[in-house]
Design a protein around this motif. Sequence first.
Motif, PDB file in Angstrom:
ATOM      1  N   ILE A   9       3.074   4.335   6.685  1.00 27.05           N
ATOM      2  CA  ILE A   9       3.053   4.373   5.219  1.00 27.05           C
ATOM      3  C   ILE A   9       1.687   4.860   4.740  1.00 27.05           C
ATOM      4  CG2 ILE A   9       3.290   3.018   3.092  1.00 27.05           C
ATOM      5  CD1 ILE A   9       5.915   3.324   4.734  1.00 27.05           C
ATOM      6  N   GLN A  10       0.636   4.329   5.344  1.00 28.40           N
ATOM      7  CA  GLN A  10      -0.718   4.728   4.972  1.00 28.40           C
ATOM      8  C   GLN A  10      -0.927   6.225   5.160  1.00 28.40           C
ATOM      9  OE1 GLN A  10      -3.851   2.891   7.280  1.00 28.40           O
ATOM     10  NE2 GLN A  10      -5.356   3.255   5.671  1.00 28.40           N
ATOM     11  N   LYS A  11      -0.437   6.771   6.259  1.00 23.38           N
ATOM     12  CA  LYS A  11      -0.608   8.194   6.536  1.00 23.38           C
ATOM     13  C   LYS A  11       0.178   9.073   5.572  1.00 23.38           C
ATOM     14  CE  LYS A  11      -1.608   7.913  11.463  1.00 23.38           C
ATOM     15  NZ  LYS A  11      -1.134   8.228  12.812  1.00 23.38           N
ATOM     16  N   ASN A  12       1.314   8.569   5.094  1.00 25.70           N
ATOM     17  CA  ASN A  12       2.205   9.406   4.295  1.00 25.70           C
ATOM     18  C   ASN A  12       2.208   9.117   2.802  1.00 25.70           C
ATOM     19  OD1 ASN A  12       3.785  11.171   6.272  1.00 25.70           O
ATOM     20  ND2 ASN A  12       3.741   9.164   7.254  1.00 25.70           N
ATOM     21  N   ASP A  13       1.719   7.946   2.408  1.00 27.93           N
ATOM     22  CA  ASP A  13       1.681   7.610   0.978  1.00 27.93           C
ATOM     23  C   ASP A  13       0.570   6.595   0.737  1.00 27.93           C
ATOM     24  OD1 ASP A  13       2.115   6.850  -1.679  1.00 27.93           O
ATOM     25  OD2 ASP A  13       4.291   6.840  -1.472  1.00 27.93           O
ATOM     26  N   GLU A  14      -0.641   7.102   0.595  1.00 31.29           N
ATOM     27  CA  GLU A  14      -1.830   6.266   0.434  1.00 31.29           C
ATOM     28  C   GLU A  14      -1.713   5.349  -0.783  1.00 31.29           C
ATOM     29  OE1 GLU A  14      -5.493   4.875   1.765  1.00 31.29           O
ATOM     30  OE2 GLU A  14      -4.347   6.466   2.720  1.00 31.29           O
ATOM     31  N   GLU A  15      -1.130   5.861  -1.863  1.00 28.72           N
ATOM     32  CA  GLU A  15      -0.991   5.050  -3.075  1.00 28.72           C
ATOM     33  C   GLU A  15      -0.080   3.844  -2.835  1.00 28.72           C
ATOM     34  OE1 GLU A  15       0.191   5.486  -7.804  1.00 28.72           O
ATOM     35  OE2 GLU A  15       0.421   7.198  -6.479  1.00 28.72           O
ATOM     36  N   LEU A  16       1.049   4.068  -2.180  1.00 27.76           N
ATOM     37  CA  LEU A  16       1.953   2.961  -1.847  1.00 27.76           C
ATOM     38  C   LEU A  16       1.251   1.968  -0.931  1.00 27.76           C
ATOM     39  CD1 LEU A  16       4.657   1.505  -1.847  1.00 27.76           C
ATOM     40  CD2 LEU A  16       5.415   3.085  -0.031  1.00 27.76           C
ATOM     41  N   PHE A  17       0.564   2.460   0.076  1.00 36.61           N
ATOM     42  CA  PHE A  17      -0.158   1.593   0.996  1.00 36.61           C
ATOM     43  C   PHE A  17      -1.176   0.735   0.246  1.00 36.61           C
ATOM     44  CE2 PHE A  17      -3.745   0.679   3.782  1.00 36.61           C
ATOM     45  CZ  PHE A  17      -3.111  -0.020   4.798  1.00 36.61           C
ATOM     46  N   ASN A  18      -1.918   1.341  -0.665  1.00 39.01           N
ATOM     47  CA  ASN A  18      -2.917   0.597  -1.441  1.00 39.01           C
ATOM     48  C   ASN A  18      -2.265  -0.458  -2.330  1.00 39.01           C
ATOM     49  OD1 ASN A  18      -5.001   2.038  -0.286  1.00 39.01           O
ATOM     50  ND2 ASN A  18      -5.102   3.530  -1.937  1.00 39.01           N
ATOM     51  N   THR A  19      -1.096  -0.147  -2.877  1.00 42.74           N
ATOM     52  CA  THR A  19      -0.365  -1.112  -3.690  1.00 42.74           C
ATOM     53  C   THR A  19       0.056  -2.309  -2.843  1.00 42.74           C
ATOM     54  OG1 THR A  19       0.421   0.610  -5.189  1.00 42.74           O
ATOM     55  CG2 THR A  19       1.682  -1.443  -5.142  1.00 42.74           C
TER      56      THR A  19
END
Length: 100
Positions: A9-19
């Motif tokens: 998730i972090q590699k593909n969607d940093e914003e989602l990971f941060n959320t």
Amino acid sequence: MNKNPLEIIQKNDEELFNTITASRALAFKESTLPLKEKLLIALALDASHGAVDGVKTLAKRAIEAGASKEEIMDTLRVTYFISGVGSIYTAARALEELFS
């Protein structure tokens, strides 16, 4: 589990990971409920949902936060009453290595 399960998730969607990371920090920060109790609640929920790796990780964290094996087992009594025997089989698989 050595690898962060959310690495993809972090590699593909940093914003989602941060959320997700921010939500985790909010949920587990010390407040009215001590961290140990929050981790035991989360452990019960993961056992209820069949998440073996989650129970294992949360049990380790709960112990680090001061929970005893007896408190973990007491948590599982409530989990069993509410969620049934499947939660206990999940917990047994998760705790086998930790409690042996």
